[in-house]
Scaffold this active site. Sequence first.
Site, PDB file in Angstrom:
ATOM      1  N   GLU A 108     -12.386 -92.643  35.021  1.00 42.74           N
ATOM      2  CA  GLU A 108     -12.829 -92.469  33.934  1.00 42.74           C
ATOM      3  C   GLU A 108     -11.668 -93.138  32.845  1.00 42.74           C
ATOM      4  O   GLU A 108     -11.720 -92.631  31.298  1.00 42.74           O
ATOM      5  CB  GLU A 108     -12.697 -91.090  32.620  1.00 42.74           C
ATOM      6  CG  GLU A 108     -13.946 -89.736  34.052  1.00 42.74           C
ATOM      7  CD  GLU A 108     -13.533 -88.931  33.028  1.00 42.74           C
ATOM      8  OE1 GLU A 108     -14.734 -88.990  32.443  1.00 42.74           O
ATOM      9  OE2 GLU A 108     -13.435 -88.235  32.612  1.00 42.74           O
ATOM     10  N   HIS A 127      -8.102 -87.311  26.972  1.00 44.05           N
ATOM     11  CA  HIS A 127      -9.403 -87.399  27.880  1.00 44.05           C
ATOM     12  C   HIS A 127      -8.795 -85.742  28.070  1.00 44.05           C
ATOM     13  O   HIS A 127      -7.602 -86.159  28.771  1.00 44.05           O
ATOM     14  CB  HIS A 127      -9.787 -88.189  28.419  1.00 44.05           C
ATOM     15  CG  HIS A 127     -11.017 -87.758  29.594  1.00 44.05           C
ATOM     16  ND1 HIS A 127     -11.584 -86.625  28.882  1.00 44.05           N
ATOM     17  CD2 HIS A 127     -10.903 -87.511  30.635  1.00 44.05           C
ATOM     18  CE1 HIS A 127     -12.390 -85.921  29.355  1.00 44.05           C
ATOM     19  NE2 HIS A 127     -12.034 -86.657  30.852  1.00 44.05           N
ATOM     20  N   HIS A 129      -9.773 -81.496  29.151  1.00 44.84           N
ATOM     21  CA  HIS A 129     -11.244 -80.174  29.484  1.00 44.84           C
ATOM     22  C   HIS A 129     -10.661 -79.140  29.037  1.00 44.84           C
ATOM     23  O   HIS A 129     -10.700 -78.165  29.636  1.00 44.84           O
ATOM     24  CB  HIS A 129     -11.323 -80.266  31.643  1.00 44.84           C
ATOM     25  CG  HIS A 129     -11.455 -81.979  31.846  1.00 44.84           C
ATOM     26  ND1 HIS A 129     -11.459 -82.104  33.059  1.00 44.84           N
ATOM     27  CD2 HIS A 129     -11.584 -82.799  31.220  1.00 44.84           C
ATOM     28  CE1 HIS A 129     -11.661 -82.490  32.987  1.00 44.84           C
ATOM     29  NE2 HIS A 129     -12.011 -83.504  32.418  1.00 44.84           N
ATOM     30  N   HIS A 198     -17.895 -80.772  29.525  1.00 39.90           N
ATOM     31  CA  HIS A 198     -17.295 -82.110  30.025  1.00 39.90           C
ATOM     32  C   HIS A 198     -15.431 -81.437  29.349  1.00 39.90           C
ATOM     33  O   HIS A 198     -14.916 -81.147  30.039  1.00 39.90           O
ATOM     34  CB  HIS A 198     -17.479 -83.395  29.720  1.00 39.90           C
ATOM     35  CG  HIS A 198     -16.446 -83.945  30.794  1.00 39.90           C
ATOM     36  ND1 HIS A 198     -16.374 -85.350  31.461  1.00 39.90           N
ATOM     37  CD2 HIS A 198     -15.197 -83.776  30.939  1.00 39.90           C
ATOM     38  CE1 HIS A 198     -15.218 -85.936  31.594  1.00 39.90           C
ATOM     39  NE2 HIS A 198     -14.658 -85.242  31.474  1.00 39.90           N
TER      40      HIS A 198
HETATM   41 ZN   LIG Z   1     -12.764 -85.843  32.553  1.00 41.45          ZN
END
Ligand SMILES: [Zn+2]
Length: 268
Positions: A108, A127, A129, A198
């Site tokens: 990603e 980024h 979760h 996500h």
């Molecule tokens: Zn991710």
Amino acid sequence: MRKSVPLLGAFLLAGAAAALECAEAARSRTKEATDQTQLDDLVVANRILSDQGVVDGFGHVSARHEADATRFLLARSMAPGLVTADDIMEFDLDGSALDPRGRTLYVERFIHSEIYKAHPEIKAIVHSHSPSIIPFGTTSVPLRPIYHMSSFLGAGVPIFEIREAGGLATDMLIRDPELGAALARRLGKSAVVLMRGHGDVVVGSNIQNVVWRAYYTEINARMLAQAIAIGGGPIMYLSAEEAVLTDASMQRVEARPWQLWKQKALGR
Ligand SMILES: [Zn+2]
């Protein structure tokens, strides 16, 4: 006497060349020191985010290169809590590693490359979760700031729906530049964009700023869920004016928790 003029000229030229060399060497030393500081801060950011539970085995943090705005720094594919300076790699804005040496890359990484490409003012990206934010990406309850530490949420928190950009059959990951570009557009001028089912992406003006924001996004989401559970009438969020003013004053004290988190994360 006539010969002394060219001699003097040569002497002055040699002196100027030596001064230029010195200035160049000093610039190079300053650049090296700046690069090293940024690299060290990025390692610390990885460790803090892991130590504070914002990321676990997954998630990543990057920084736009201070010496070259067309590049960014990001670790090879690994758990953030284990990242060292040797694991940090340089990428261009297409998400290609400049010197991969066979190392595995985060699938990603296009989250980072496309956001840096679309938003020149953004200097650092997380980024994650981050667990408490997930419900706000899957329901119609907006994630808004309920206290001063998360005032940056006052700019609004959009939700990225991957089905709109990638259709019904994706694995939910931002695995190509097109999905990354769609995510960057959805982010707009906000500090945080939620990714349905996500996680989220948090952006900032520097590494300390983005770590602060990623941490307090998680805390705000947790406390907002508690406020909703308590019930008892409408929730009082920060107003738009309160959010703007508080964000400005909070940015002046970002170094304080950074020092504390850093010491805890590095165990010294
Ligand atoms: Zn991710």
